[in-house]
Design a protein around this motif. Structure first.
Motif, PDB file in Angstrom:
ATOM      1  N   ARG A 212      28.693  41.185  29.730  1.00  0.00           N
ATOM      2  CA  ARG A 212      28.989  42.645  30.100  1.00  0.00           C
ATOM      3  C   ARG A 212      28.692  43.853  28.967  1.00  0.00           C
ATOM      4  O   ARG A 212      28.714  43.658  27.552  1.00  0.00           O
ATOM      5  CB  ARG A 212      31.037  42.820  30.560  1.00  0.00           C
ATOM      6  CG  ARG A 212      31.026  42.508  29.083  1.00  0.00           C
ATOM      7  CD  ARG A 212      32.841  42.985  30.222  1.00  0.00           C
ATOM      8  NE  ARG A 212      33.587  43.514  29.049  1.00  0.00           N
ATOM      9  CZ  ARG A 212      34.688  42.428  28.662  1.00  0.00           C
ATOM     10  NH1 ARG A 212      34.504  41.598  28.783  1.00  0.00           N
ATOM     11  NH2 ARG A 212      35.456  42.628  27.509  1.00  0.00           N
ATOM     12  N   ARG A 230      29.118  45.403  34.167  1.00  0.00           N
ATOM     13  CA  ARG A 230      28.684  43.607  34.620  1.00  0.00           C
ATOM     14  C   ARG A 230      26.962  43.609  34.997  1.00  0.00           C
ATOM     15  O   ARG A 230      27.003  42.570  35.837  1.00  0.00           O
ATOM     16  CB  ARG A 230      29.719  43.202  35.771  1.00  0.00           C
ATOM     17  CG  ARG A 230      30.938  43.861  34.517  1.00  0.00           C
ATOM     18  CD  ARG A 230      32.475  43.777  35.714  1.00  0.00           C
ATOM     19  NE  ARG A 230      33.692  43.631  35.000  1.00  0.00           N
ATOM     20  CZ  ARG A 230      34.132  43.121  34.506  1.00  0.00           C
ATOM     21  NH1 ARG A 230      33.861  41.583  34.615  1.00  0.00           N
ATOM     22  NH2 ARG A 230      35.668  43.092  33.929  1.00  0.00           N
ATOM     23  N   GLU A 233      27.160  45.766  38.875  1.00  0.00           N
ATOM     24  CA  GLU A 233      28.061  47.153  39.242  1.00  0.00           C
ATOM     25  C   GLU A 233      29.080  47.647  37.793  1.00  0.00           C
ATOM     26  O   GLU A 233      28.732  47.021  36.528  1.00  0.00           O
ATOM     27  CB  GLU A 233      29.327  46.729  40.030  1.00  0.00           C
ATOM     28  CG  GLU A 233      30.436  45.546  39.661  1.00  0.00           C
ATOM     29  CD  GLU A 233      31.402  44.555  40.203  1.00  0.00           C
ATOM     30  OE1 GLU A 233      31.023  44.877  41.815  1.00  0.00           O
ATOM     31  OE2 GLU A 233      32.143  43.558  40.492  1.00  0.00           O
ATOM     32  N   ALA A 235      32.566  48.570  36.306  1.00  0.00           N
ATOM     33  CA  ALA A 235      34.195  49.183  36.528  1.00  0.00           C
ATOM     34  C   ALA A 235      34.569  49.928  35.529  1.00  0.00           C
ATOM     35  O   ALA A 235      34.013  50.029  34.835  1.00  0.00           O
ATOM     36  CB  ALA A 235      34.807  47.122  36.083  1.00  0.00           C
ATOM     37  N   HIS A 237      37.859  51.598  34.138  1.00  0.00           N
ATOM     38  CA  HIS A 237      38.944  51.556  33.882  1.00  0.00           C
ATOM     39  C   HIS A 237      39.293  52.497  33.864  1.00  0.00           C
ATOM     40  O   HIS A 237      41.003  52.627  34.207  1.00  0.00           O
ATOM     41  CB  HIS A 237      39.014  50.249  32.675  1.00  0.00           C
ATOM     42  CG  HIS A 237      38.290  49.320  32.559  1.00  0.00           C
ATOM     43  ND1 HIS A 237      38.494  47.991  33.485  1.00  0.00           N
ATOM     44  CD2 HIS A 237      36.867  49.180  31.604  1.00  0.00           C
ATOM     45  CE1 HIS A 237      37.564  47.243  33.262  1.00  0.00           C
ATOM     46  NE2 HIS A 237      36.959  47.548  31.484  1.00  0.00           N
ATOM     47  N   GLU A 239      40.278  54.923  35.093  1.00  0.00           N
ATOM     48  CA  GLU A 239      39.208  55.953  36.295  1.00  0.00           C
ATOM     49  C   GLU A 239      40.654  57.046  37.193  1.00  0.00           C
ATOM     50  O   GLU A 239      39.952  57.583  37.636  1.00  0.00           O
ATOM     51  CB  GLU A 239      40.479  54.533  37.899  1.00  0.00           C
ATOM     52  CG  GLU A 239      41.402  54.461  37.911  1.00  0.00           C
ATOM     53  CD  GLU A 239      42.334  53.599  37.195  1.00  0.00           C
ATOM     54  OE1 GLU A 239      43.550  52.940  37.706  1.00  0.00           O
ATOM     55  OE2 GLU A 239      41.527  53.353  36.051  1.00  0.00           O
ATOM     56  N   PRO A 291      40.034  41.603  45.410  1.00  0.00           N
ATOM     57  CA  PRO A 291      38.761  42.288  44.044  1.00  0.00           C
ATOM     58  C   PRO A 291      38.296  40.861  43.944  1.00  0.00           C
ATOM     59  O   PRO A 291      38.375  39.618  43.632  1.00  0.00           O
ATOM     60  CB  PRO A 291      40.461  42.365  43.077  1.00  0.00           C
ATOM     61  CG  PRO A 291      41.328  41.822  44.427  1.00  0.00           C
ATOM     62  CD  PRO A 291      40.830  41.915  44.988  1.00  0.00           C
ATOM     63  N   ALA A 297      41.464  47.636  36.956  1.00  0.00           N
ATOM     64  CA  ALA A 297      40.919  48.641  36.693  1.00  0.00           C
ATOM     65  C   ALA A 297      39.681  48.173  37.975  1.00  0.00           C
ATOM     66  O   ALA A 297      38.369  47.828  38.651  1.00  0.00           O
ATOM     67  CB  ALA A 297      39.127  48.600  36.634  1.00  0.00           C
ATOM     68  N   ALA A 298      40.423  46.856  38.571  1.00  0.00           N
ATOM     69  CA  ALA A 298      39.472  45.678  40.008  1.00  0.00           C
ATOM     70  C   ALA A 298      39.719  46.675  41.233  1.00  0.00           C
ATOM     71  O   ALA A 298      38.567  46.966  41.538  1.00  0.00           O
ATOM     72  CB  ALA A 298      40.515  44.743  40.178  1.00  0.00           C
ATOM     73  N   HIS A 300      38.566  49.585  41.571  1.00  0.00           N
ATOM     74  CA  HIS A 300      37.645  50.900  41.338  1.00  0.00           C
ATOM     75  C   HIS A 300      36.373  50.153  40.372  1.00  0.00           C
ATOM     76  O   HIS A 300      36.352  49.965  39.242  1.00  0.00           O
ATOM     77  CB  HIS A 300      38.115  52.211  40.085  1.00  0.00           C
ATOM     78  CG  HIS A 300      39.910  52.459  40.674  1.00  0.00           C
ATOM     79  ND1 HIS A 300      40.967  52.222  40.875  1.00  0.00           N
ATOM     80  CD2 HIS A 300      40.073  53.818  41.479  1.00  0.00           C
ATOM     81  CE1 HIS A 300      41.934  52.152  41.019  1.00  0.00           C
ATOM     82  NE2 HIS A 300      41.220  52.974  41.355  1.00  0.00           N
ATOM     83  N   ARG A 301      35.219  50.286  41.166  1.00  0.00           N
ATOM     84  CA  ARG A 301      33.776  50.737  41.052  1.00  0.00           C
ATOM     85  C   ARG A 301      32.737  51.190  41.431  1.00  0.00           C
ATOM     86  O   ARG A 301      32.910  51.396  42.731  1.00  0.00           O
ATOM     87  CB  ARG A 301      33.800  48.701  40.693  1.00  0.00           C
ATOM     88  CG  ARG A 301      33.621  47.510  41.834  1.00  0.00           C
ATOM     89  CD  ARG A 301      33.138  46.451  41.570  1.00  0.00           C
ATOM     90  NE  ARG A 301      33.083  46.107  43.278  1.00  0.00           N
ATOM     91  CZ  ARG A 301      34.047  45.045  43.676  1.00  0.00           C
ATOM     92  NH1 ARG A 301      34.902  44.805  43.226  1.00  0.00           N
ATOM     93  NH2 ARG A 301      34.083  44.731  44.939  1.00  0.00           N
TER      94      ARG A 301
END
Length: 306
Positions: A212, A230, A233, A235, A237, A239, A291, A297-298, A300-301
């Motif tokens: 990543r 990643r 996507e 991610a 953190h 957010e 997730p 942050a799982a 919010h992506r």
């Protein structure tokens, strides 16, 4: 000596005097001003006292052509808009070539098994390109604002000329117009110097971490990552941080064009507001089923739109 002579002399100068309602208009080319604004002795009652009851201009009276004072300004605006469009298209073409060049730079043995390296290269390239696009759009917004201010100064100058030329020498009118234009330019310059640019992708640094790429604030490179690319996507953190969300959306737009966001209602609403401010194309948000990695942050992506 009479209305016929008045109409004839005005027509020779590209002007017309027309009755409207209880008053009159003085048409100077395409610009119409109240006759009384040209001078109290130009009002309809004042002229009727001197020349008798109003009589319109004879049919077929030829009015001399008069240069449109705004034609040059509009031509400049059209040229500038075409130039801005060409700049954006040229930058887009250059970015596409850079992406193609990255894909063509196949290492010995091909990209198979080197997905992390390819994803990192794509992310770093997209971040740099997003910064270049943000800088271009920022400069063009500044130029549009400057052009709009100059245009307003020109329109105001035309209104002043139409209403005051009968009462002051032409050279005084020109001096006032130049002072007004300089004043507008100074105000715009002061606003530009004092306005603080919102933080965006240009204020983050990329750190490659295995498969990543973490993006951290440039003023705190040792701090936690605000968001991470990643590959398929991004991610987010931080957010709830507007600057971080703006940078992540810029990166997503540069990588995928259209994209969707996944997260709670507050996060989606923030993304929608920031995307609208930046002119970024959001896809339709989809609910997050489960997730795929732990952590705050799982949920919010950002990913490419289907």
């Amino acid at each position: 000596a009479g209305w016929a002579e008045l109409h004839a002399r005005l027509a020779a100068l590209g002007m017309r005097y027309e009755r409207t309602g209880s008053g009159a208009l003085l048409r100077v080319g395409a610009v119409a001003v109240k006759a009384s604004d040209a001078g109290r002795d130009c009002s309809l009652p004042a002229l009727e006292r001197r020349l008798g009851a109003y009589r319109p201009a004879p049919e077929g009276l030829a009015v001399a052509a008069r240069a449109d004072p705004g034609a040059g300004r509009r031509a400049v605006a059209r040229a500038r808009r075409a130039s801005w469009t060409a700049e954006r298209e040229a930058l887009g073409a250059a970015h596409r070539e850079q992406r193609d060049a990255l894909w063509r730079s196949v290492p010995p043995g091909g990209w198979r098994g080197r997905g992390a390296e390819l994803n990192a290269g794509r992310s770093l390239l997209a971040a740099r390109q997003a910064g270049e696009r943000a800088a271009l759009l920022e400069r063009q917004r500044r130029e549009r604002r400057d052009l709009s201010g100059a245009a307003e100064a020109g329109r105001e100058a035309e209104r002043e000329i139409g209403s005051e030329d009968a009462r002051r020498p032409a050279e005084q009118s020109g001096a006032s117009d130049r002072r007004r234009a300089r004043l507008v330019a100074l105000i715009l310059l002061e606003e530009e110097e004092t306005a603080e640019r919102p933080r965006d992708i240009r204020d983050f640094v990329a750190v490659i971490c295995g498969g990543r790429v973490d993006y951290r604030r440039a003023d705190d490179p040792g701090g936690p990552a605000g968001f991470a690319d990643r590959g398929g996507e991004i991610a987010v953190h931080a957010e709830r941080d507007r600057d971080t969300v703006r940078a992540a959306l810029q990166l997503a737009a540069q990588k995928w064009g259209r994209f969707r966001v996944e997260g709670d209602d507050e996060y989606r609403a923030l993304c929608a507001r920031v995307a609208a401010e930046c002119g970024l194309p959001l896809g339709e948000p989809e609910p997050l089923e489960a997730p795929r990695w732990p952590g705050p942050a799982a949920g919010h992506r950002t990913g490419p739109a289907p």
